[in-house]
Scaffold this active site. Structure first.
Site, PDB file in Angstrom:
ATOM      1  CG  HIS A 273      -2.058   0.863   1.275  1.00  0.00           C
ATOM      2  ND1 HIS A 273      -2.422   1.673   0.229  1.00  0.00           N
ATOM      3  CD2 HIS A 273      -2.929   1.172   2.281  1.00  0.00           C
ATOM      4  CE1 HIS A 273      -3.467   2.409   0.577  1.00  0.00           C
ATOM      5  NE2 HIS A 273      -3.782   2.129   1.831  1.00  0.00           N
ATOM      6  CG  HIS A 312      -4.348   0.519  -8.260  1.00  0.00           C
ATOM      7  ND1 HIS A 312      -5.689   0.456  -7.970  1.00  0.00           N
ATOM      8  CD2 HIS A 312      -3.791   1.352  -7.351  1.00  0.00           C
ATOM      9  CE1 HIS A 312      -5.917   1.233  -6.922  1.00  0.00           C
ATOM     10  NE2 HIS A 312      -4.790   1.786  -6.523  1.00  0.00           N
ATOM     11  CG  ASP A 368       2.997   4.366  -4.097  1.00  0.00           C
ATOM     12  OD1 ASP A 368       2.965   5.450  -3.510  1.00  0.00           O
ATOM     13  OD2 ASP A 368       2.238   3.417  -3.834  1.00  0.00           O
TER      14      ASP A 368
HETATM   15  N1  CMC Z   1       4.881  -6.737 -10.600  1.00  0.00           N
HETATM   16  C1  CMC Z   1       4.773  -7.932 -11.225  1.00  0.00           C
HETATM   17  N2  CMC Z   1       3.621  -8.621 -11.353  1.00  0.00           N
HETATM   18  C2  CMC Z   1       2.533  -8.072 -10.814  1.00  0.00           C
HETATM   19  C3  CMC Z   1       2.562  -6.829 -10.151  1.00  0.00           C
HETATM   20  C4  CMC Z   1       3.786  -6.160 -10.054  1.00  0.00           C
HETATM   21  N3  CMC Z   1       3.881  -4.974  -9.446  1.00  0.00           N
HETATM   22  N4  CMC Z   1       1.316  -6.524  -9.711  1.00  0.00           N
HETATM   23  C5  CMC Z   1       0.534  -7.548 -10.087  1.00  0.00           C
HETATM   24  N5  CMC Z   1       1.274  -8.481 -10.750  1.00  0.00           N
HETATM   25  C6  CMC Z   1       0.774  -9.712 -11.370  1.00  0.00           C
HETATM   26  C7  CMC Z   1       0.426 -10.751 -10.316  1.00  0.00           C
HETATM   27  O1  CMC Z   1       1.539 -11.565 -10.009  1.00  0.00           O
HETATM   28  C8  CMC Z   1      -0.688 -11.499 -10.996  1.00  0.00           C
HETATM   29  O2  CMC Z   1      -0.101 -12.327 -11.959  1.00  0.00           O
HETATM   30  P1  CMC Z   1      -0.753 -13.808 -12.258  1.00  0.00           P
HETATM   31  O3  CMC Z   1      -2.107 -13.502 -12.837  1.00  0.00           O
HETATM   32  O4  CMC Z   1       0.196 -14.470 -13.184  1.00  0.00           O
HETATM   33  O5  CMC Z   1      -0.835 -14.494 -10.909  1.00  0.00           O
HETATM   34  C9  CMC Z   1      -1.440 -10.405 -11.750  1.00  0.00           C
HETATM   35  O6  CMC Z   1      -0.472  -9.392 -12.016  1.00  0.00           O
HETATM   36  C10 CMC Z   1      -2.613  -9.823 -10.973  1.00  0.00           C
HETATM   37  O7  CMC Z   1      -2.108  -9.280  -9.757  1.00  0.00           O
HETATM   38  P2  CMC Z   1      -2.806  -9.413  -8.345  1.00  0.00           P
HETATM   39  O8  CMC Z   1      -1.731  -9.578  -7.300  1.00  0.00           O
HETATM   40  O9  CMC Z   1      -3.899 -10.439  -8.391  1.00  0.00           O
HETATM   41  O10 CMC Z   1      -3.454  -7.977  -8.206  1.00  0.00           O
HETATM   42  P3  CMC Z   1      -4.028  -7.329  -6.876  1.00  0.00           P
HETATM   43  O11 CMC Z   1      -5.142  -6.481  -7.307  1.00  0.00           O
HETATM   44  O12 CMC Z   1      -4.286  -8.368  -5.846  1.00  0.00           O
HETATM   45  O13 CMC Z   1      -2.789  -6.444  -6.350  1.00  0.00           O
HETATM   46  C11 CMC Z   1      -1.305  -4.667  -6.008  1.00  0.00           C
HETATM   47  C12 CMC Z   1      -2.672  -5.088  -6.559  1.00  0.00           C
HETATM   48  C13 CMC Z   1      -1.195  -3.156  -6.054  1.00  0.00           C
HETATM   49  C14 CMC Z   1      -1.166  -5.115  -4.528  1.00  0.00           C
HETATM   50  C15 CMC Z   1      -0.198  -5.344  -6.858  1.00  0.00           C
HETATM   51  O14 CMC Z   1      -0.306  -4.892  -8.191  1.00  0.00           O
HETATM   52  C16 CMC Z   1       1.192  -5.085  -6.310  1.00  0.00           C
HETATM   53  O15 CMC Z   1       1.647  -5.806  -5.424  1.00  0.00           O
HETATM   54  N6  CMC Z   1       1.905  -4.025  -6.851  1.00  0.00           N
HETATM   55  C17 CMC Z   1       3.192  -3.647  -6.329  1.00  0.00           C
HETATM   56  C18 CMC Z   1       3.047  -2.852  -5.065  1.00  0.00           C
HETATM   57  C19 CMC Z   1       2.543  -1.457  -5.341  1.00  0.00           C
HETATM   58  O16 CMC Z   1       3.026  -0.752  -6.217  1.00  0.00           O
HETATM   59  N7  CMC Z   1       1.589  -1.032  -4.526  1.00  0.00           N
HETATM   60  C20 CMC Z   1       1.040   0.324  -4.586  1.00  0.00           C
HETATM   61  C21 CMC Z   1      -0.374   0.327  -5.016  1.00  0.00           C
HETATM   62  S1  CMC Z   1      -0.925   1.986  -5.435  1.00  0.00           S
HETATM   63  C22 CMC Z   1      -0.868   2.849  -3.967  1.00  0.00           C
HETATM   64  C23 CMC Z   1      -1.970   2.497  -3.082  1.00  0.00           C
HETATM   65  O17 CMC Z   1      -3.139   2.793  -3.419  1.00  0.00           O
HETATM   66  O18 CMC Z   1      -1.680   1.988  -2.002  1.00  0.00           O
END
Ligand code: CMC
Length: 442
Positions: A273, A312, A368
């Site tokens: 986050h 996201h 971010d």
């Molecule tokens: N790098 C590589 N792969 C990714 C990333 C990433 N940053 N984000 C998602 N994926 C992949 C993930 O592994 C999954 O792949 P597969 O379908 O093969 O399993 C697919 O994309 C879908 O991702 P998810 O984890 O199911 O998506 P989510 O909605 O649960 O997670 C998130 C959203 C923001 C937690 C995630 O994208 C992440 O961990 N990003 C990096 C951390 C980050 O930048 N966070 C800040 C978010 S914006 C600020 C805020 O509002 O807090």
């Protein structure tokens, strides 16, 4: 039900019983989860529930604060596009918009500014609390602790059903959060604390409390002051994210807003986050040079690491805040000199946006991705990045809290679970439990 009355309903057939149910479709194409409860095989059963770990498809409230269209990359605060607010408004005006629901009139803005400016000081005992932290304590840990501690200074804040009482705590929380943040920073540097200067703007005063040294009067650089103000504004609210959900959920027990805000700040601290901006900077430093970007992207694709600052839960398009921040970066670098990490960030973005791994998963830069490069150029240590996020997000938490408390449909948040544990069994006395496996016992 007559055919025309069925228009806004969904018909569900339970093939276990052959029974059919018409459930109403509400605003935003929603079903009331409670309508599922009538679906049961036997009359004495609990009834059907929704199962939605991490709330990926569950609306927990009706809200008028923020609208995100993740498909199109659109963000509004109270109906105003974020681009217009970033261009024409300022953070304090936006705090009013988020919390009160409307842009303030001139008089309202003067009053609002006066009240917040006159709630920036902290009780002197907070200094003693800060002294108890080690020199290398993370400022987010200090922020979370001091926010919770404020509840002990303002016990009257417990009266959360009184609108006047809530109003006062809102001024205090918006006013004092930058002071806590600046004190935490100065503590970690061993620098004397600088008290608020009411002549300066909200953001100018924050810079004063951070950077003032021996000068009689601190004068913030107007470009940096404006840039940071816009960054705060861009972080103002983001609907039902992890920390807003924490604020609502904890606040729904009717605890005072300092404890609820501490819980929200704790949620923000995590690297998935608000801690992501810190993680992005660490990642850019680890990559070190543009020539190493392609190899890093390979590691991401192999699932070894995440590309921090990308992806996201809601945006499946370019985060509009990232676009604005990218522009601000150039203005800041005019003053501070160019941060070489921005070149690595741009190269990462370029390669990622062309790569099928990211394209197929619809992963784009989020808020971010670029903010850390700006904060670093301005002189903030990485640990302060989530704290800056928290200053910006405080009005959003408060707007969500106010909305939750005044929503007649809301109650204490209490999700259900699907129990998958052991069936009932009898207690086994210690002497009859046998031996532990060798590894577990060692
Ligand atoms: N790098 C590589 N792969 C990714 C990333 C990433 N940053 N984000 C998602 N994926 C992949 C993930 O592994 C999954 O792949 P597969 O379908 O093969 O399993 C697919 O994309 C879908 O991702 P998810 O984890 O199911 O998506 P989510 O909605 O649960 O997670 C998130 C959203 C923001 C937690 C995630 O994208 C992440 O961990 N990003 C990096 C951390 C980050 O930048 N966070 C800040 C978010 S914006 C600020 C805020 O509002 O807090």
């Amino acid at each position: 039900m007559a055919k025309e009355n069925k228009k806004n309903t969904l018909t569900l057939t339970d093939h276990r019983t052959g029974k059919t149910y018409d459930v109403e479709i509400g605003e935003g194409s929603t079903l009331r989860a409670m309508d599922l409860r009538q679906i049961k095989v036997n009359a004495d059963e609990f009834g059907m529930m929704g199962y939605d770990p991490a709330f990926t498809n569950t609306a927990s409230c009706r809200s008028t604060v923020t609208m995100i269209d993740g498909e199109r990359g659109i963000l509004w605060y109270r109906g105003y596009p974020i681009e217009q607010l970033a261009e024409q408004s300022n953070f304090l005006e936006v705090t009013h918009l988020l919390i009160r629901g409307e842009l303030p009139t001139r008089e309202e803005l003067e009053y609002w500014t006066y009240e917040i400016t006159h709630h920036t000081f902290l009780h002197e005992n907070v200094k003693k609390l800060l002294e108890g932290f080690r020199y290398d304590a993370h400022p987010m840990g200090m922020l979370v602790s001091v926010l919770a501690a404020l509840s002990t200074f303002y016990p009257e804040a417990r009266d959360v059903r009184d609108p006047e009482c809530r109003r006062k705590q809102i001024y205090r929380l918006i006013g004092k959060t930058p002071t806590i943040a600046a004190f935490a920073y100065r503590h970690s540097r061993g620098l004397p604390l600088v008290y608020p200067d009411n002549d300066l703007s909200y953001t100018g005063n924050f810079l004063n409390m951070l950077w003032k040294m021996s000068e009689v009067k601190y004068e913030p650089n107007p470009v940096l002051e404006k840039a940071l103000d816009v960054l705060f504004l861009l972080h103002g609210d983001h609907e039902q994210n992890c920390s807003a959900n924490a604020m609502r959920s904890v606040g729904s027990s009717e605890v005072d807003p300092y404890c609820a805000a501490a819980a929200a700040a704790a949620a923000l601290y995590g690297p998935l986050h608000g801690g992501a901006n810190e993680a992005v900077l660490r990642m850019l430093n680890e990559i070190g040079h543009r020539k190493n970007v392609a190899a890093y992207i390979e590691r991401v694709k192999q699932g070894e690491v995440l590309l921090m600052g990308f992806g996201h839960r809601v945006y499946k398009n370019y985060d509009p805040r990232a676009r604005i921040i990218k522009r601000i970066a150039d203005e800041v670098f005019e003053v501070t000199g160019r941060n070489p990490l921005i070149d690595i960030a741009k190269e990462l973005e370029k390669i990622a946006l062309e790569d099928d791994y990211f394209v197929s998963r619809r992963l784009y830069p989020n808020v971010d991705f670029y903010s850390g490069s700006i904060y670093q150029a301005m002189g903030f240590p990485v640990e302060m990045y989530p704290v800056l996020f928290a200053i910006g997000r405080m009005p959003g938490w408060l707007a969500q809290w106010e909305e939750m408390l005044t929503d007649k449909e809301q109650k204490i948040a209490r999700p259900r679970q699907v129990y998958v544990g052991s069936p009932q069994r009898d207690y086994v006395p210690l002497e009859k439990r046998g031996k532990s496996p060798a590894k577990a016992a060692s």
